[in-house]
Design a protein around this motif. Structure first.
Motif, mmCIF file in Angstrom:
data_model
loop_
_atom_site.group_PDB
_atom_site.id
_atom_site.type_symbol
_atom_site.label_atom_id
_atom_site.label_comp_id
_atom_site.label_asym_id
_atom_site.label_seq_id
_atom_site.Cartn_x
_atom_site.Cartn_y
_atom_site.Cartn_z
ATOM 1 N N GLY A 288 -24.780 2.704 25.403
ATOM 2 C CA GLY A 288 -26.016 3.110 24.761
ATOM 3 C C GLY A 288 -25.830 4.176 23.700
ATOM 4 O O GLY A 288 -24.781 4.804 23.577
ATOM 5 N N MET A 289 -26.887 4.386 22.927
ATOM 6 C CA MET A 289 -26.896 5.415 21.886
ATOM 7 C C MET A 289 -28.098 6.316 22.107
ATOM 8 O O MET A 289 -29.220 5.835 22.343
ATOM 9 C CB MET A 289 -26.968 4.773 20.505
ATOM 10 C CG MET A 289 -27.022 5.771 19.365
ATOM 11 S SD MET A 289 -26.750 4.936 17.780
ATOM 12 C CE MET A 289 -27.089 6.268 16.641
ATOM 13 N N VAL A 290 -27.866 7.620 22.043
ATOM 14 C CA VAL A 290 -28.919 8.614 22.206
ATOM 15 C C VAL A 290 -29.112 9.320 20.870
ATOM 16 O O VAL A 290 -28.197 9.990 20.379
ATOM 17 C CB VAL A 290 -28.557 9.637 23.302
ATOM 18 C CG1 VAL A 290 -29.638 10.702 23.413
ATOM 19 C CG2 VAL A 290 -28.346 8.928 24.634
ATOM 20 N N GLY A 291 -30.283 9.148 20.274
ATOM 21 C CA GLY A 291 -30.577 9.758 18.988
ATOM 22 C C GLY A 291 -31.501 10.955 19.139
ATOM 23 O O GLY A 291 -32.473 10.913 19.905
ATOM 24 N N LEU A 292 -31.195 12.024 18.426
ATOM 25 C CA LEU A 292 -31.992 13.244 18.465
ATOM 26 C C LEU A 292 -32.476 13.578 17.065
ATOM 27 O O LEU A 292 -31.744 13.426 16.097
ATOM 28 C CB LEU A 292 -31.160 14.410 19.005
ATOM 29 C CG LEU A 292 -30.568 14.248 20.409
ATOM 30 C CD1 LEU A 292 -29.563 15.354 20.674
ATOM 31 C CD2 LEU A 292 -31.666 14.247 21.459
ATOM 32 N N GLY A 293 -33.712 14.070 16.975
ATOM 33 C CA GLY A 293 -34.263 14.438 15.681
ATOM 34 C C GLY A 293 -35.231 13.405 15.157
ATOM 35 O O GLY A 293 -35.271 12.256 15.623
ATOM 36 N N SER A 294 -35.990 13.805 14.176
ATOM 37 C CA SER A 294 -36.973 12.915 13.564
ATOM 38 C C SER A 294 -36.262 11.794 12.819
ATOM 39 O O SER A 294 -35.406 12.037 11.984
ATOM 40 C CB SER A 294 -37.855 13.710 12.589
ATOM 41 O OG SER A 294 -38.888 12.911 12.078
ATOM 42 N N GLY A 295 -36.602 10.549 13.135
ATOM 43 C CA GLY A 295 -35.982 9.400 12.490
ATOM 44 C C GLY A 295 -34.785 8.843 13.222
ATOM 45 O O GLY A 295 -34.312 7.753 12.894
ATOM 46 N N ALA A 296 -34.262 9.546 14.218
ATOM 47 C CA ALA A 296 -33.083 9.076 14.948
ATOM 48 C C ALA A 296 -33.479 7.979 15.920
ATOM 49 O O ALA A 296 -34.507 8.059 16.591
ATOM 50 C CB ALA A 296 -32.423 10.223 15.686
ATOM 51 N N TYR B 154 -30.747 3.537 21.679
ATOM 52 C CA TYR B 154 -30.620 2.149 22.105
ATOM 53 C C TYR B 154 -30.305 2.067 23.598
ATOM 54 O O TYR B 154 -29.291 2.606 24.059
ATOM 55 C CB TYR B 154 -29.471 1.446 21.359
ATOM 56 C CG TYR B 154 -29.553 1.472 19.853
ATOM 57 C CD1 TYR B 154 -30.773 1.415 19.189
ATOM 58 C CD2 TYR B 154 -28.394 1.556 19.083
ATOM 59 C CE1 TYR B 154 -30.840 1.434 17.801
ATOM 60 C CE2 TYR B 154 -28.453 1.565 17.696
ATOM 61 C CZ TYR B 154 -29.675 1.510 17.061
ATOM 62 O OH TYR B 154 -29.738 1.526 15.681
ATOM 63 N N THR B 155 -31.161 1.403 24.341
ATOM 64 C CA THR B 155 -30.804 0.907 25.659
ATOM 65 C C THR B 155 -30.776 -0.613 25.538
ATOM 66 O O THR B 155 -31.137 -1.168 24.502
ATOM 67 C CB THR B 155 -31.829 1.319 26.733
ATOM 68 O OG1 THR B 155 -33.069 0.645 26.495
ATOM 69 C CG2 THR B 155 -32.058 2.827 26.722
#
Length: 457
Positions: free
Chosen positions: A314-322, A325-326
């Motif tokens: 998976g991918m963990v995005g932080l911040g506005s616009g990030a 993905y699960t």
């Protein structure tokens, strides 16, 4: 559909769209019901996650840019933004539970736009909340020639960042002016000197082809200059002129299309000829081609770290616009291109109450068909290609060739080949990645993308 009709259809529009992720962010919508992150991530494999922090600020907005970023924000906004990212970090890390980070990146926008103290705050927070070990984890940060100061680069290197990515786009000033990116060549050279002096293991350098007035000779000149710095990676990006970008607005006001590429022999060749020039130049220099865009120098150093696989992890995005993905859900905050909308969304993020970060509110649910399409698109467009056995194992005995008949048609058209259980694009197929990827999009996702695009325009 016969072989020739398929090849002809794909070749008729070889530059449809860049399929770097699937489903595309334009397919995201407000979710019918907020999804708690703890429940989303609980059934996921969490020992080799990709952690990404989005920095939506730049010193200028290039004419081709359609990224979620704000040029020259108010002085106080970056500090407010970083403080809120730290709040999000604490909440998300708690919701994830036990986890491991196999890869880390900061992108944008331009992370190096931030002052050194804010960069330090973000890296310290990522290490504290997510147990990120920058000394052993592959870590990449995007910079620009204007903001890649020696002080910031030295700090990033000391922290353990091993990859720096810089968008030069062209080493010819008349071409960067065409991109609405006034960039003195001496500035680009000075930034590259500082990056090399800092000693990063990997330098990635981006170039663009398809610029108005660009010739095969001028593109070759930029490539030669790029190779002088011996980058471990080079990305060659075809120019896309989208409606809300600077170039798109100029095109809209003029009522005419962005000028076709002029070539020295006046034969009317376009991006495909420039792509071939770039590919041939880099292969002759010893680079390996991994995708339509990515070329890597063999033997480039890298950290011996756990492998991250976009198909499994998976991918963990932080911040506005990030984006995050699960397997079952891709989610993010909302997205915009125009300055007023972008600023409004960033301000909204900075005002987000802490409890809101514990759930996903905006994204797309991936049913079984979309998960299979994602697996195929993410595998096929990069070498070595699609592992049919891995697909069968992942999807309980399913046959990719039966699920997506276009794959067999690609083989019959000479655009792909089967070697045992491996389906790989041929050189001709790789050159058509930006038409093959879009051809694999489902009707449902395509309709959502078109609806969102109409709203943005």
């Amino acid at each position: 559909m016969n072989d020739l009709s398929l090849a002809a259809r794909l070749a008729a529009e070889p530059y449809s769209a860049y399929s770097y992720s699937y489903p595309h962010k334009l397919a995201y919508q407000p979710l019918a019901q907020a999804q708690p992150l703890h429940a989303l991530w609980l059934p996921e494999k969490r020992d080799a996650l990709f952690l990404y922090i989005h920095i939506p600020f730049c010193e200028m907005r290039c004419g081709f840019c359609n990224l979620f970023t704000l040029a020259k924000p108010d002085a106080a906004l970056p500090g407010r933004y970083v403080a809120k990212v730290l709040v999000q970090m604490a909440v998300v890390a708690e919701q994830l539970g036990s986890h491991g980070i196999a890869r880390f990146a900061m992108g944008g926008g331009t992370p190096s736009y931030l002052p050194l103290n804010l960069l330090a705050t973000l890296l310290e927070g990522a290490q504290r909340h997510f147990g990120l070990d920058l000394q052993s984890t592959p870590a990449s940060v995007e910079v620009s020639p204007e903001t890649a100061s020696a002080e910031k680069l030295q700090f990033l290197k000391q922290q353990g960042v091993d990859r720096i990515s810089i968008g030069i786009q062209s080493f010819l000033e008349h071409e960067t002016r065409q991109l609405i990116r006034p960039q003195p060549n001496r500035q680009a050279h000075a930034a590259l000197e500082r990056i090399r002096a800092a000693g990063f293991a990997t330098l990635n350098l981006d170039l663009i082809y398809g610029i108005a007035g660009q010739t095969r000779q001028s593109f070759a000149a930029s490539l030669a200059e790029a190779l002088r710095w011996q980058p471990e990676e080079i990305y060659l990006y075809p120019l896309y002129v989208r409606p809300l970008t600077g170039l798109g607005q100029i095109e809209g006001r003029s009522g005419r299309a962005y000028p076709r590429i002029a070539v020295a022999d006046a034969t009317g060749e376009d991006k495909a000829a420039l792509y071939q020039t770039g590919r041939d130049h880099l292969l002759a220099a010893g680079y390996q081609q991994l995708s339509m865009r990515l070329f890597r120098r063999p033997g480039a150093p890298g950290k011996a770290a756990p492998v991250y696989c976009c198909q499994e992890d998976g991918m963990v995005g932080l911040g506005s616009g990030a984006r995050s993905y699960t397997r079952a859900l891709h989610y993010s905050t909302e997205y915009a291109v125009g300055r007023p909308s972008t600023q409004s969304l960033i301000e909204h993020y900075c005002d987000t109450p802490i409890e809101a970060f514990a759930s996903a509110h905006y994204g797309i649910v991936l049913d079984a068909d979309e998960r299979r399409r994602r697996f195929v698109i993410q595998s096929l467009l990069i070498r070595p290609g699609l592992d049919l056995d891995a697909y069968r194992q992942r999807f309980e005995g399913a046959d990719a060739l039966a699920d997506l008949p276009l794959l067999t048609a690609l083989v019959e058209a000479g655009l792909a080949s089967l070697d045992g259980a491996r389906l790989s694009l041929s050189d001709a197929g790789l050159a058509l990645s930006d038409s093959i990827g879009p051809a694999l999009i489902s009707d449902a996702v395509r309709q959502r993308m078109q609806a969102r695009e109409a709203q943005l325009c």
